[in-house]
Design an enzyme around this catalytic site. Sequence first.
Site, mmCIF file in Angstrom:
data_model
loop_
_atom_site.group_PDB
_atom_site.id
_atom_site.type_symbol
_atom_site.label_atom_id
_atom_site.label_comp_id
_atom_site.label_asym_id
_atom_site.label_seq_id
_atom_site.Cartn_x
_atom_site.Cartn_y
_atom_site.Cartn_z
ATOM 1 N N PRO A 10 0.783 -1.219 0.000
ATOM 2 C CA PRO A 10 0.000 0.000 0.000
ATOM 3 C C PRO A 10 0.823 1.280 0.000
ATOM 4 C CG PRO A 10 -0.136 -1.114 2.118
ATOM 5 C CD PRO A 10 0.512 -2.068 1.167
ATOM 6 N N ASN A 11 0.322 2.231 -0.761
ATOM 7 C CA ASN A 11 0.857 3.601 -0.866
ATOM 8 C C ASN A 11 2.162 3.695 -1.662
ATOM 9 O OD1 ASN A 11 -1.220 4.899 0.739
ATOM 10 N ND2 ASN A 11 -0.344 3.781 2.463
ATOM 11 N N ARG A 18 4.317 11.088 -2.289
ATOM 12 C CA ARG A 18 4.159 11.008 -0.833
ATOM 13 C C ARG A 18 5.501 11.250 -0.132
ATOM 14 N NH1 ARG A 18 4.668 4.667 0.960
ATOM 15 N NH2 ARG A 18 3.982 5.487 2.967
ATOM 16 N N TYR A 23 10.920 9.251 0.965
ATOM 17 C CA TYR A 23 10.894 8.249 -0.107
ATOM 18 C C TYR A 23 11.449 8.742 -1.447
ATOM 19 C CZ TYR A 23 7.860 5.851 3.225
ATOM 20 O OH TYR A 23 7.359 5.247 4.346
ATOM 21 N N ASN A 74 8.105 -5.536 -0.571
ATOM 22 C CA ASN A 74 8.000 -4.345 0.265
ATOM 23 C C ASN A 74 6.522 -4.236 0.600
ATOM 24 O OD1 ASN A 74 7.803 -1.903 1.502
ATOM 25 N ND2 ASN A 74 8.985 -0.767 -0.025
ATOM 26 N N ALA A 77 3.020 -0.575 4.898
ATOM 27 C CA ALA A 77 2.578 -0.607 6.298
ATOM 28 C C ALA A 77 2.084 -1.990 6.729
ATOM 29 C CB ALA A 77 1.498 0.444 6.540
ATOM 30 N N HIS A 80 4.028 -4.175 9.261
ATOM 31 C CA HIS A 80 4.028 -4.006 10.708
ATOM 32 C C HIS A 80 2.894 -4.740 11.420
ATOM 33 C CE1 HIS A 80 7.036 -1.180 9.510
ATOM 34 N NE2 HIS A 80 6.156 -0.437 8.861
ATOM 35 N N GLU A 98 12.684 -9.459 2.277
ATOM 36 C CA GLU A 98 11.929 -8.257 2.654
ATOM 37 C C GLU A 98 12.765 -7.021 2.338
ATOM 38 O OE1 GLU A 98 11.367 -8.081 6.884
ATOM 39 O OE2 GLU A 98 10.185 -6.230 6.784
ATOM 40 N N HIS A 100 12.769 -2.512 2.196
ATOM 41 C CA HIS A 100 12.146 -1.219 2.469
ATOM 42 C C HIS A 100 13.049 -0.114 1.947
ATOM 43 C CE1 HIS A 100 9.185 -3.080 5.052
ATOM 44 N NE2 HIS A 100 10.168 -3.789 5.560
ATOM 45 N N LEU A 101 12.423 0.918 1.433
ATOM 46 C CA LEU A 101 13.185 2.082 0.959
ATOM 47 C C LEU A 101 13.831 2.805 2.144
ATOM 48 C CD1 LEU A 101 10.286 3.185 -1.336
ATOM 49 C CD2 LEU A 101 12.587 2.837 -2.233
ATOM 50 N N SER A 102 13.028 3.032 3.182
ATOM 51 C CA SER A 102 13.518 3.797 4.336
ATOM 52 C C SER A 102 14.088 2.843 5.390
ATOM 53 C CB SER A 102 12.369 4.614 4.934
ATOM 54 O OG SER A 102 11.378 3.754 5.467
ATOM 55 N N ARG A 107 12.767 5.348 12.452
ATOM 56 C CA ARG A 107 11.557 6.161 12.308
ATOM 57 C C ARG A 107 10.629 5.962 13.518
ATOM 58 N NH1 ARG A 107 9.166 5.212 6.531
ATOM 59 N NH2 ARG A 107 7.948 7.038 7.216
HETATM 60 C C1 DQA Z 1 8.164 1.254 3.745
HETATM 61 C C2 DQA Z 1 8.199 1.518 5.261
HETATM 62 C C3 DQA Z 1 6.834 1.309 5.869
HETATM 63 O O1 DQA Z 1 6.874 1.582 7.267
HETATM 64 C C4 DQA Z 1 5.814 2.249 5.260
HETATM 65 O O2 DQA Z 1 4.537 1.994 5.762
HETATM 66 C C5 DQA Z 1 5.830 2.201 3.759
HETATM 67 C C6 DQA Z 1 7.099 2.094 3.065
HETATM 68 C C7 DQA Z 1 9.507 1.560 3.072
HETATM 69 O O3 DQA Z 1 9.705 1.115 1.942
HETATM 70 O O4 DQA Z 1 10.343 2.267 3.637
HETATM 71 O O5 DQA Z 1 4.794 2.364 3.118
HETATM 72 O O6 DQA Z 1 7.880 -0.117 3.549
#
Ligand code: DQA
Length: 146
Positions: A10-11, A18, A23, A74, A77, A80, A98, A100-102, A107
């Site tokens: 998502p997102n 965003r 990101y 990825n 959210a 979590h 797994e 993640h960008l961040s 965080r």
């Molecule tokens: C994310 C980190 C997640 O906490 C967040 O909800 C995302 C992006 C990342 O790629 O850093 O949507 O997965």
Amino acid sequence: MKKVLVINGPNLNFLGKREKGIYGEESLEDINNYIRAQGEKLFIHVDFYQSNFEGSIIDKIQKDYMNYDGILINAGAFTHYSYAIYDAILSVPTKFVEVHLSNIFSREEFRKQSVISKACVGSICGFGKFSYVLGLHALKEIFLEV
Ligand code: DQA
């Protein structure tokens, strides 16, 4: 040529729009083009799937896992709190990494926990789009093992 599926949750369709400070400015399409090109250098064909829906991600894993040597996920959210995605990963024999960008550990508190990590071979976070490329390298090592 090995085949890898990249699943984005998502997102992540809103990359470039965003929270650019976290990101970056690039769209998901820009990032996917970069991953595809890096994959070619590693002799890995990469396909992409993005959904904002938990069930759609689960359906995709269960419909298509047999077509891939490995999967980068990825889960956004869902990372979590989605025990359903955790179970879906465990429901198929394909190896998952797994990504993640961040850096989820630097965080908010809630991001420090990943409920899907335990179902994956390993996790990579904090390197922006390069996290996915590191994930491809990791999967390549895993392919060589088998
Ligand atoms: C994310 C980190 C997640 O906490 C967040 O909800 C995302 C992006 C990342 O790629 O850093 O949507 O997965």
